[in-house]
Design a protein around this motif. Structure first.
Motif, short mmCIF file in Angstrom:
data_model
loop_
_atom_site.label_atom_id
_atom_site.label_comp_id
_atom_site.label_asym_id
_atom_site.label_seq_id
_atom_site.Cartn_x
_atom_site.Cartn_y
_atom_site.Cartn_z
N GLY A 57 0.78 -1.28 -0.11
CA GLY A 57 0.22 -0.10 0.03
C GLY A 57 0.89 1.30 0.06
N LYS A 58 2.08 1.18 -0.58
CA LYS A 58 3.05 2.32 -0.59
C LYS A 58 3.07 2.95 -1.78
CE LYS A 58 3.59 1.30 3.74
NZ LYS A 58 3.14 2.52 4.66
N GLU A 59 2.33 2.67 -2.89
CA GLU A 59 2.28 3.32 -4.31
C GLU A 59 2.60 4.63 -4.20
OE1 GLU A 59 0.34 2.25 -8.66
OE2 GLU A 59 -0.84 2.47 -6.94
N ASN A 60 1.67 5.64 -3.17
CA ASN A 60 1.48 6.77 -3.42
C ASN A 60 2.24 7.67 -2.46
OD1 ASN A 60 -0.29 6.74 -5.76
ND2 ASN A 60 -1.93 6.14 -4.20
N VAL A 61 3.19 6.86 -1.69
CA VAL A 61 4.08 7.42 -0.66
C VAL A 61 4.91 8.46 -1.36
CG1 VAL A 61 5.99 5.86 -0.31
CG2 VAL A 61 5.03 7.11 1.65
N THR A 62 5.33 9.65 -0.60
CA THR A 62 6.13 10.51 -1.29
C THR A 62 7.33 10.77 0.11
OG1 THR A 62 5.06 12.58 -0.19
CG2 THR A 62 4.46 11.76 -2.54
N ILE A 63 8.24 11.54 -0.52
CA ILE A 63 9.33 12.02 0.53
C ILE A 63 9.02 13.26 1.02
CG2 ILE A 63 11.73 12.56 0.87
CD1 ILE A 63 12.49 10.12 -0.56
N THR A 64 8.76 13.80 2.16
CA THR A 64 8.41 15.31 2.59
C THR A 64 9.49 15.91 3.04
OG1 THR A 64 7.80 14.47 4.66
CG2 THR A 64 6.13 14.51 3.08
N GLU A 65 10.69 15.26 3.36
CA GLU A 65 11.85 16.02 3.92
C GLU A 65 13.16 14.94 3.80
OE1 GLU A 65 13.19 18.55 7.72
OE2 GLU A 65 11.45 17.35 7.92
N ILE A 66 14.17 15.68 3.57
CA ILE A 66 15.39 14.80 3.69
C ILE A 66 16.35 15.25 4.70
CG2 ILE A 66 17.22 13.83 2.22
CD1 ILE A 66 15.81 14.22 -0.17
N LEU A 67 16.69 14.56 5.68
CA LEU A 67 17.55 15.25 6.76
C LEU A 67 18.71 14.19 6.56
CD1 LEU A 67 14.87 14.48 9.58
CD2 LEU A 67 15.58 16.74 8.32
N PRO A 68 19.80 15.34 6.73
CA PRO A 68 21.28 14.74 6.70
C PRO A 68 21.66 13.85 8.05
CG PRO A 68 21.27 17.10 7.19
CD PRO A 68 20.23 16.75 6.79
N VAL A 69 22.44 12.97 7.73
CA VAL A 69 22.86 11.98 8.96
C VAL A 69 24.45 12.18 8.86
CG1 VAL A 69 23.01 9.91 10.17
CG2 VAL A 69 20.74 10.86 9.00
#
Length: 119
Positions: A57-69
């Protein structure tokens, strides 16, 4: 042993693609769904072999933020609330190299489990 490092990381929000260029000249376009279902987090991978949890059920998932590690990884925040996967440069490179093989494996597992990409 040499491990390529990203020279550019671009999130294409509309197409839901994370594009990563590495210092060896390779460039990969990894869909958000692909990154989500192959999250290196314990929630997805478990704490040992055989404890993996199939994501569906992850077809429409997006990335909202990218945090550096540090200087070795990123931690994407996904639209479904998942934010515990730390994606090292080495892991992202491996996902790029093995993208088709891993995607085919994921689709097979979904079918065997009677699950769907749709949410």
């Amino acid at each position: 042993m040499y491990a390529p490092v990203p020279t550019e990381i671009t999130l294409h929000r509309q197409s839901k693609i994370l594009e990563i260029a590495f210092d060896d000249g390779r460039r990969y376009r990894l869909p958000c769904e692909f990154l989500r279902v192959y999250s290196p987090s314990a929630e997805v991978r478990g704490h040992g072999p055989g404890q993996e949890v199939l994501q569906f059920g992850k077809e429409n998932v997006t990335i909202t933020e990218i945090l550096p590690v540090g200087s070795y990884a990123i931690r994407p925040v996904f639209s479904d609330g998942h934010d515990s996967g730390i994606y090292t440069w080495e892991y992202l490179y491996e996902l790029g190299i093995r993208q088709q093989e891993l995607w085919d494996e994921y689709l097979r597992k979904l079918e065997q489990a009677g699950q769907s990409r749709q949410d």
